[in-house]
Design a protein around this motif. Structure first.
Motif, PDB file in Angstrom:
ATOM      1  N   SER A  24       0.612  -1.113  -0.235  1.00 38.50           N
ATOM      2  CA  SER A  24       0.174  -0.157  -0.349  1.00 38.50           C
ATOM      3  C   SER A  24       1.010   1.245  -0.665  1.00 38.50           C
ATOM      4  O   SER A  24       0.281   2.228  -0.952  1.00 38.50           O
ATOM      5  N   TRP A  44      -7.549   2.843  -6.833  1.00 38.63           N
ATOM      6  CA  TRP A  44      -6.615   2.332  -6.086  1.00 38.63           C
ATOM      7  C   TRP A  44      -4.989   2.487  -5.103  1.00 38.63           C
ATOM      8  O   TRP A  44      -5.263   1.987  -4.051  1.00 38.63           O
ATOM      9  N   THR A  47      -7.455   2.483  -2.133  1.00 40.24           N
ATOM     10  CA  THR A  47      -7.812   1.682  -1.433  1.00 40.24           C
ATOM     11  C   THR A  47      -6.656   1.065  -0.837  1.00 40.24           C
ATOM     12  O   THR A  47      -6.334   1.262   0.556  1.00 40.24           O
ATOM     13  N   ASP A  48      -5.488   2.106  -1.376  1.00 40.50           N
ATOM     14  CA  ASP A  48      -4.388   1.968  -0.906  1.00 40.50           C
ATOM     15  C   ASP A  48      -3.796   2.739   0.805  1.00 40.50           C
ATOM     16  O   ASP A  48      -2.752   2.198   1.270  1.00 40.50           O
ATOM     17  N   THR A  51      -5.420   1.054   3.384  1.00 42.90           N
ATOM     18  CA  THR A  51      -4.925   0.042   3.992  1.00 42.90           C
ATOM     19  C   THR A  51      -3.495   0.033   4.589  1.00 42.90           C
ATOM     20  O   THR A  51      -3.582  -0.741   5.715  1.00 42.90           O
ATOM     21  N   LEU A  52      -3.023   1.005   4.404  1.00 40.02           N
ATOM     22  CA  LEU A  52      -2.407   1.527   5.097  1.00 40.02           C
ATOM     23  C   LEU A  52      -2.314   2.262   6.295  1.00 40.02           C
ATOM     24  O   LEU A  52      -1.283   1.879   7.824  1.00 40.02           O
ATOM     25  N   ASN A  87      -8.407  -8.202  -0.315  1.00 36.99           N
ATOM     26  CA  ASN A  87      -8.119  -6.898  -0.840  1.00 36.99           C
ATOM     27  C   ASN A  87      -6.677  -7.672  -2.033  1.00 36.99           C
ATOM     28  O   ASN A  87      -7.032  -6.732  -2.778  1.00 36.99           O
ATOM     29  N   TYR A  91      -5.806  -7.106  -6.237  1.00 32.59           N
ATOM     30  CA  TYR A  91      -4.625  -6.447  -6.647  1.00 32.59           C
ATOM     31  C   TYR A  91      -3.156  -7.828  -8.218  1.00 32.59           C
ATOM     32  O   TYR A  91      -2.630  -7.883  -9.009  1.00 32.59           O
ATOM     33  N   ALA A 225     -12.796   1.291   2.436  1.00 32.43           N
ATOM     34  CA  ALA A 225     -11.878   1.062   1.262  1.00 32.43           C
ATOM     35  C   ALA A 225     -12.511   1.597  -0.029  1.00 32.43           C
ATOM     36  O   ALA A 225     -11.733   2.149  -0.508  1.00 32.43           O
TER      37      ALA A 225
END
Length: 273
Positions: A24, A44, A47-48, A51-52, A87, A91, A225
């Motif tokens: 991420s 992306w 979402t990253d 996630t981070l 998730n 990817y 996300a």
């Protein structure tokens, strides 16, 4: 003393947290990583970000709590492993080939193994004996069934529409894929789990409680996300459609409420239910 499967799940989870932060973070700060079209690449980024700053820390906190013996933390930990599995599948199977492909493979594989080992180590019956009798089973089950039927029904209708008209749905063309990856993952990893978990929870079965909690915890974070991904596509520029937020936000709110109620319903003692 914890069982060998749980120790294995813990060790794998440490690696998973590192890989989640790595992938991420790379997605956010290495702008040449994604080779997808503008719509997908910008999603992306959203979402990253979640996630981070949300998913990875929550996984670490839950893992530490589980390490300390918290049963509530164990359930949240399993939910975050489900998030990582779901998730990372996007990817691995959906992102245009890039330099992190092998990392996606590793993250997806480790997440699957960690979740299996974690679930194997659970004594669902003993866990469920600690659940308070006033748990609102009916509305949680009803919410899960509603989401599953609505989501599954939409994808089934979309597929049948193609059978009748021969026209590829616009949402597939927009992301530049030759398959409906979102529907594939939701119809195999989201809808069946929701339906089975809801039915078992309604029937007062221990694994229904476990599955429902995992589904709701994962769903709450992933709806966040998806909301961030929607905002990112508008902010970056390839889209001006805010409409998806009217779907993600209510579902996410429902998952958040249920995902909070379910673990908190566990008694701190071992009195029978």
């Amino acid at each position: 003393m914890s069982s060998p499967p749980r120790r294995t799940a813990r060790r794998l989870s440490v690696l998973i947290a590192v890989l989640m932060a790595l992938t991420s973070g790379a997605g956010l700060f290495s702008h040449e990583l994604y080779r997808d079209n503008a719509l997908v690449a910008s999603s992306w980024y959203g979402t990253d970000l979640v996630t981070l700053v949300v998913a990875t820390p929550l996984l670490v906190v839950a893992l530490l709590g589980a390490w300390g013996g918290s049963r509530r933390a164990i359930l949240v930990w399993m939910g975050m492993l489900a998030y990582s599995l779901y998730n990372s599948a996007f990817y691995l199977f959906g992102a245009a080939f890039n330099s992190l492909f092998l990392v996606y493979v590793l993250l997806f594989t480790l997440s699957g193994f960690a979740l299996v080992f974690g679930l194997v180590s659970l004594d669902a019956t003993a866990l469920y004996r600690r659940v308070q009798s006033d748990l609102p089973v009916r509305w949680i089950s009803g919410f899960m069934v509603f989401v599953a039927v609505a989501l599954g029904g939409f994808y089934v209708a979309l597929s049948l529409q193609y059978v009748v008209t021969g026209q590829v749905p616009a949402m597939i063309d927009a992301v530049g894929l030759h398959t409906n990856l979102i529907a594939a993952l939701d119809l195999t990893m989201v809808v069946p789990v929701a339906l089975l978990g809801a039915v078992w929870l309604w029937q007062d079965r221990p694994w229904g409680y476990v599955w429902a909690t995992i589904w709701c915890v994962k769903g709450a974070v992933y709806m966040l996300a998806l909301s961030a991904a929607t905002v990112a596509t508008v902010v970056v520029g390839p889209s001006d459609d805010w409409g998806q937020l009217f779907l993600w936000v209510p579902i996410g709110a429902g998952c958040l409420i249920a995902g909070g109620v379910l673990p908190r319903s566990l008694r701190p003692d071992s009195r029978p239910r």
